[in-house]
Design a protein around this motif. Structure first.
Motif, mmCIF file in Angstrom:
data_model
loop_
_atom_site.group_PDB
_atom_site.id
_atom_site.type_symbol
_atom_site.label_atom_id
_atom_site.label_comp_id
_atom_site.label_asym_id
_atom_site.label_seq_id
_atom_site.Cartn_x
_atom_site.Cartn_y
_atom_site.Cartn_z
ATOM 1 N N GLN A 177 9.254 -8.971 5.089
ATOM 2 C CA GLN A 177 10.525 -8.266 4.979
ATOM 3 C C GLN A 177 10.476 -7.258 3.838
ATOM 4 O O GLN A 177 11.086 -6.189 3.916
ATOM 5 N N ARG A 231 -3.059 0.852 4.616
ATOM 6 C CA ARG A 231 -1.819 1.013 5.374
ATOM 7 C C ARG A 231 -1.872 0.277 6.706
ATOM 8 O O ARG A 231 -0.861 -0.241 7.188
ATOM 9 N N GLN A 244 1.753 -1.615 7.112
ATOM 10 C CA GLN A 244 2.763 -0.607 7.372
ATOM 11 C C GLN A 244 3.866 -1.048 8.326
ATOM 12 O O GLN A 244 4.869 -0.341 8.475
ATOM 13 N N SER A 256 5.613 -3.612 7.632
ATOM 14 C CA SER A 256 6.562 -4.307 6.760
ATOM 15 C C SER A 256 7.948 -3.677 6.908
ATOM 16 O O SER A 256 8.075 -2.463 7.090
ATOM 17 N N ARG A 257 8.989 -4.508 6.820
ATOM 18 C CA ARG A 257 10.347 -4.004 7.066
ATOM 19 C C ARG A 257 10.784 -3.015 5.984
ATOM 20 O O ARG A 257 11.363 -1.965 6.279
ATOM 21 N N THR A 258 10.551 -3.366 4.709
ATOM 22 C CA THR A 258 10.905 -2.488 3.593
ATOM 23 C C THR A 258 9.710 -2.395 2.656
ATOM 24 O O THR A 258 9.155 -3.417 2.256
ATOM 25 N N ILE A 259 9.316 -1.160 2.326
ATOM 26 C CA ILE A 259 8.144 -0.940 1.482
ATOM 27 C C ILE A 259 8.587 -0.230 0.202
ATOM 28 O O ILE A 259 9.263 0.809 0.252
ATOM 29 N N VAL A 260 8.210 -0.808 -0.935
ATOM 30 C CA VAL A 260 8.505 -0.234 -2.245
ATOM 31 C C VAL A 260 7.175 0.060 -2.925
ATOM 32 O O VAL A 260 6.299 -0.808 -2.984
ATOM 33 N N GLU A 265 4.309 8.390 1.342
ATOM 34 C CA GLU A 265 4.649 8.866 2.682
ATOM 35 C C GLU A 265 5.188 7.734 3.545
ATOM 36 O O GLU A 265 5.932 7.960 4.502
ATOM 37 N N ALA A 296 6.470 4.713 2.060
ATOM 38 C CA ALA A 296 7.424 3.869 1.336
ATOM 39 C C ALA A 296 8.875 4.211 1.673
ATOM 40 O O ALA A 296 9.238 5.366 1.874
ATOM 41 N N ASP A 297 9.704 3.160 1.719
ATOM 42 C CA ASP A 297 11.146 3.352 1.848
ATOM 43 C C ASP A 297 11.750 3.714 0.496
ATOM 44 O O ASP A 297 12.717 4.471 0.405
ATOM 45 N N PHE A 298 11.174 3.150 -0.564
ATOM 46 C CA PHE A 298 11.603 3.435 -1.927
ATOM 47 C C PHE A 298 10.351 3.638 -2.784
ATOM 48 O O PHE A 298 9.434 2.817 -2.742
#
Length: 318
Positions: free
Chosen positions: A257, A271, A275, A277-281, A293, A295-297
């Motif tokens: 998650q 990656r 990649q 994954s639900r949310t990537i920081v 490129e 990442a969500d955050f």
């Protein structure tokens, strides 16, 4: 309603999390039936837990040779069961053993096969990443029944308690199934962290972590979040962290998650393993790092400045 067979992976007396995910997914396709392929007495230890997640029927295929040899006997037994009941679909985990069983099963049944699926529609249309995860496609098995391996953490397991009916499966093997014997098993030393491929939170470090000693910071953040620790190939090749925790095309594939990448540039090989994954920081000093490129955050900064602040803030909120 037609049965959907789910091959059970378990650790001791507990089904692995991916098995519970498969049972959850199977409920949208038909009537979930769990298949226990193991030694004598294994089914009795697992049946209650399988029933909690909707297994209407549990097939008990128990024989000492299923534990005493590699996957060939399991594929033979599962193929016989598929021929006898003609299920709507067969689901296996996208683990090392699950994919090998699936490949052998496809050959025995002269059936199509889809691997590393992350979603499966009721009509058998699968969603899967291909070309090292650079492309997401939809596909269907065009020959035979839907036979798929599902990537761990693609589905959130949910309970649907039932009282399973247990059916005994006769195990008939040939000499060809007994070509590779298991002569020794060594239990891997496990800590308190979740299994990397099953964790809902993964904190991974790369070359930017700088040393094996500095990985203590990665571990601290992972432990605060109740997650697992991963590493890039660059980090494991440099000796910063053991190779068994490598995430990537030549390592393990994870779909948590939350995935936190610390000091990881984001090469395509890495990656490919994370990649979905639900949310990537991502935290990296290089503003041009490819990981941003994906990442969500993203935080452009020194991980040794950023992560201690994050750790401090988490401790305040606990």
């Amino acid at each position: 309603m037609a049965e959907v067979l789910v091959a059970v992976e378990h650790a001791g007396e507990t089904p692995k999390k991916v098995t519970l995910e498969l049972l959850t997914l199977a409920r949208s396709l038909g009537e979930p039936s769990a298949v226990v392929l193991g030694g004598p007495g294994d089914t009795e230890k697992l049946v209650d837990r399988l029933g909690e997640y909707g297994a209407v029927r549990v097939y008990a295929a128990e024989h000492e040779d299923l534990d005493g040899y590699l996957v060939a006997p399991k594929a033979t037994v599962l193929a016989g069961l598929v021929r006898s009941i003609n299920p709507a679909a067969v689901l296996l985990p996208s683990t090392q053993e699950g994919k090998e069983i699936a490949g052998r099963l496809a050959v025995k049944l002269d059936n199509g096969l889809l691997t590393d699926v992350v979603d499966l529609a009721a009509d058998g249309t699968a969603t899967q990443p291909v070309f090292a995860g650079s492309v997401i496609v939809t596909a269907k098995v065009t020959k035979g029944l839907p036979l798929v391996t599902v990537r761990p953490n693609s589905v959130t397991p949910s309970q649907a308690p039932v009282a399973p009916m247990v059916s005994t499966v006769e195990v008939e093997l040939t000499d060809a199934d007994r070509l590779v014997r298991v002569v020794e098993r060594r239990a891997e030393q496990k800590g308190t962290r979740p299994e990397l491929t099953e964790a809902s939170v993964v904190v991974a470090g790369g070359r930017g972590v700088g040393s094996a000693e500095n990985f203590a910071l990665v571990e601290e953040l992972a432990d605060l979040l109740g997650g697992a620790v991963g590493a890039s190939r660059a980090a494991t090749d440099s000796g910063y962290y053991p190779h068994q925790f490598q995430v990537g095309q030549t390592g393990k594939t994870v779909s948590p998650q939350l995935y936190i990448a610390l000091g990881i540039s984001g090469a395509i090989q890495h990656r490919a393993g994370m990649q979905t994954s639900r949310t990537i920081v991502a935290v990296n000093k290089d503003a041009e790092a490819p990981i941003f490129e994906l990442a969500d955050f993203g935080v452009v900064g020194d991980l040794f400045t950023v992560v201690p602040q994050v750790v401090e803030e988490i401790r305040k909120r606990k």
